[in-house]
Design an enzyme around this catalytic site. Structure first.
Site, short mmCIF file in Angstrom:
data_model
loop_
_atom_site.label_atom_id
_atom_site.label_comp_id
_atom_site.label_asym_id
_atom_site.label_seq_id
_atom_site.Cartn_x
_atom_site.Cartn_y
_atom_site.Cartn_z
N GLU A 263 -12.43 14.08 -29.92
CA GLU A 263 -11.71 14.67 -28.78
C GLU A 263 -10.26 14.24 -28.93
OE1 GLU A 263 -12.77 16.73 -26.59
OE2 GLU A 263 -14.95 16.56 -26.61
N CYS B 46 -4.30 14.68 -21.72
CA CYS B 46 -4.44 15.37 -23.01
C CYS B 46 -4.27 16.88 -22.86
CB CYS B 46 -5.78 15.05 -23.64
SG CYS B 46 -7.18 15.42 -22.57
P1 NAD Z 1 -5.08 6.39 -29.81
O1 NAD Z 1 -5.60 7.29 -30.87
O2 NAD Z 1 -3.88 5.58 -30.14
O3 NAD Z 1 -6.20 5.31 -29.38
C1 NAD Z 1 -7.48 5.69 -28.94
C2 NAD Z 1 -8.47 4.58 -29.24
O4 NAD Z 1 -8.49 4.35 -30.64
C3 NAD Z 1 -8.16 3.23 -28.59
O5 NAD Z 1 -9.35 2.66 -28.12
C4 NAD Z 1 -7.56 2.41 -29.71
O6 NAD Z 1 -7.83 1.02 -29.60
C5 NAD Z 1 -8.27 2.97 -30.93
N1 NAD Z 1 -7.45 2.87 -32.14
C6 NAD Z 1 -6.10 2.93 -32.25
N2 NAD Z 1 -5.72 2.82 -33.53
C7 NAD Z 1 -6.85 2.69 -34.26
C8 NAD Z 1 -7.12 2.53 -35.65
N3 NAD Z 1 -6.15 2.47 -36.55
N4 NAD Z 1 -8.41 2.44 -36.05
C9 NAD Z 1 -9.42 2.50 -35.14
N5 NAD Z 1 -9.22 2.65 -33.82
C10 NAD Z 1 -7.96 2.73 -33.38
O7 NAD Z 1 -4.87 7.28 -28.53
P2 NAD Z 1 -4.32 6.87 -27.10
O8 NAD Z 1 -2.86 6.56 -27.24
O9 NAD Z 1 -5.19 5.86 -26.47
O10 NAD Z 1 -4.50 8.25 -26.33
C11 NAD Z 1 -3.60 9.30 -26.45
C12 NAD Z 1 -4.11 10.41 -27.32
O11 NAD Z 1 -5.42 10.76 -26.95
C13 NAD Z 1 -3.29 11.67 -27.15
O12 NAD Z 1 -3.15 12.32 -28.39
C14 NAD Z 1 -4.16 12.52 -26.22
O13 NAD Z 1 -3.91 13.90 -26.28
C15 NAD Z 1 -5.51 12.16 -26.71
N6 NAD Z 1 -6.53 12.40 -25.69
C16 NAD Z 1 -7.46 13.36 -25.90
C17 NAD Z 1 -8.41 13.61 -24.94
C18 NAD Z 1 -9.46 14.68 -25.10
O14 NAD Z 1 -10.41 14.67 -24.34
N7 NAD Z 1 -9.36 15.56 -26.07
C19 NAD Z 1 -8.41 12.88 -23.75
C20 NAD Z 1 -7.44 11.90 -23.59
C21 NAD Z 1 -6.52 11.66 -24.57
#
Ligand code: NAD
Length: 456
Positions: free
Chosen positions: A207, A241
């Protein structure tokens, strides 16, 4: 981690044949806990994001409760095996699709709706009879700690467990051979998740995010569009998002629309207590950099930008260069860039040149324009004359396409994401239709085969 994983693996085999009523029991305690701890959830969200109690109820508590209630009501139906028809060569057989739990699942969730986006997939995973490792975001520590308290209070570790921590913890978890990984976050991290999943051929639901465009054409109701866009864009300070990322407005109504939009922003989010803050300094700095790139003359609305309080008031800007960060990156914050257009097909062409969005919004009264945009673009969802609401629709799948993710969530779609749709075929003993075609070949069998190839 490995020890807990092994325990969950053993438990997951036991859960395959467990009664549905026991899964429902887990959902029931989860629902009760959320109701009893509504204030604690809101307090955690206020501490992590400065979310108002009203916004926390609308965007986190209520959707999580609806999801769990729906799952409790519908689980018998969703989990019932579905009989399928037989074709000519299968006469005499019985076939069905059985929904079996995938097994041990990993859920990695983001910070923007930190309660809902962790609990939603947890509900789907438990509904489908799985065991769960949940890794919430490190950026919302109060909510993550509350999720841990909740899971520890309700479930044994062999059924569900929460690991708090950052990317390093996620990377350690990703070494384990999960049966399914449900990730919500950015496209960049989504690619890392998929690489790790590939090592074990774990299935994935991604997602993700990206830039969701909004179009307001010359036939739109200006007041209605401005009202809805103001809410959808600036709820959670744009850290949504599916928030409108940038907006294409028909030149003929641009000035009037912008005036209305400013009015609506001040009506909805004029009081500081109704407006969420930016999650942390890192994201505040990222958004400030985007603003610095923007010339003063192109800013049509702005307000307080205060790092000590992490507040960035709604910003509206216009005539932003296509090369700027605002037009290239997902904004994920309270800045809306507006682009004027004259020809809808040029807007559609620009949208089609970019990555496929998670959501696309069109405000229009023109049936021709609605059909044109629906048919000519590809996105996870399309909403006509509203925005963001598709996330909460109880009967729609939620998810993206390619760069905005794949696999669907919510309700029955979430249940299926965490289930293996197992094909079950029961054949009769003795002479069978397909057996008639076994070798050695003869004239009669060849005739039968000719007929099958021609007609079936
Ligand atoms: P992110 O990808 O930075 O982090 C999400 C999760 O991944 C966190 O738990 C984080 O600890 C983990 N993570 C970060 N880097 C990682 C790595 N290198 N390896 C493994 N895990 C890692 O995203 P965010 O900043 O928390 O959220 C924002 C993003 O999420 C935006 O792009 C937004 O559009 C998207 N989003 C999508 C939805 C949806 O339902 N499609 C909902 C909310 C947010």
């Amino acid at each position: 981690m490995k020890k807990t994983f092994n325990r969950q693996q053993r438990k997951s085999i036991e859960l395959r044949s467990e009664k549905i009523s026991l899964r429902k029991k887990r959902l029931e305690v989860l629902e009760k806990w959320m109701l009893q701890n509504r204030e604690a959830i809101k307090a955690a969200l206020a501490s992590d994001l400065g979310k108002s109690a009203h916004e926390a109820d609308i965007s986190e508590v209520f959707p999580a409760l609806s999801e769990v209630r729906k799952a409790r009501r519908k689980l018998n139906l969703w989990s019932r095996a579905k009989q399928v028809k037989s074709s000519m060569t299968f006469i005499g057989t019985r076939a069905k699709i059985a929904y079996e739990p995938k097994g041990v699942c990993l859920i990695i969730s983001p910070w923007n709706y930190p309660f809902m986006l962790a609990v939603g997939p947890l509900i789907s995973a438990l509904s489908a009879g799985n065991t769960v490792f949940l890794k919430p975001s490190e950026f919302t520590p109060a909510t993550s700690a509350l999720l841990k308290t909740m899971v520890e209070a309700l479930f044994d570790e062999e059924v569900a467990v929460v690991y708090e921590g950052d990317a390093n913890v996620a990377q350690q978890l990703l070494q384990l051979p999960f049966n399914h990984i449900f990730f919500t976050g950015s496209p960049a991290v989504g690619k890392i998740i998929m690489k790790h999943a590939a090592a074990h051929l774990s299935s994935v639901t991604l997602e993700l995010g990206g830039k969701s465009p909004t179009i307001v054409d010359e036939t739109a109701s200006i007041k209605d569009a401005a009202h809805k866009i103001a809410w959808g864009k600036w709820i959670n300070a744009g850290q949504t998002c599916v928030a409108p990322d940038h907006l294409y407005i028909h030149r003929s109504i641009s000035d009037e629309f912008i005036t209305q939009l400013k009015n609506e922003v001040s009506k909805l989010f004029g009081k500081p207590e109704d407006y969420t803050r930016i999650v942390n300094e890192k994201h505040f700095d990222r958004l400030s950099e985007l603003l610095k790139e923007t010339s003063e003359s192109s800013i049509l609305l702005s307000g307080k930008v205060d790092k000590s309080e992490l507040i960035i008031d709604p910003v509206i800007c216009k005539d932003i260069s296509a090369e700027s960060g605002l037009m290239r990156e997902e904004i994920f914050g309270p800045i809306l860039s507006i682009i004027e257009f004259e020809e809808l097909d040029q807007v559609v062409a620009t949208i089609n040149e970019a990555e496929k969005p998670l959501a696309l919004y069109l405000f229009s009264k023109s049936r021709k324009n609605k059909n044109f945009v629906l048919r000519q673009t590809s996105s996870g969802s399309v909403v006509v004359n509203d925005c963001v609401l598709q996330f909460a629709h109880p009967h729609l799948p939620f998810g993206g396409v390619n760069n905005s993710g794949f696999g669907k969530s919510h309700g029955e779609y979430g249940f299926r994401a965490f289930s293996n749709e197992k094909a079950v075929l029961k054949q009769k003993i003795g002479l069978t239709m397909s057996g008639l075609l076994y070798p050695p070949a003869n004239k009669w069998k060849n005739k039968l085969l000719d007929m099958l190839i021609k007609y079936f």
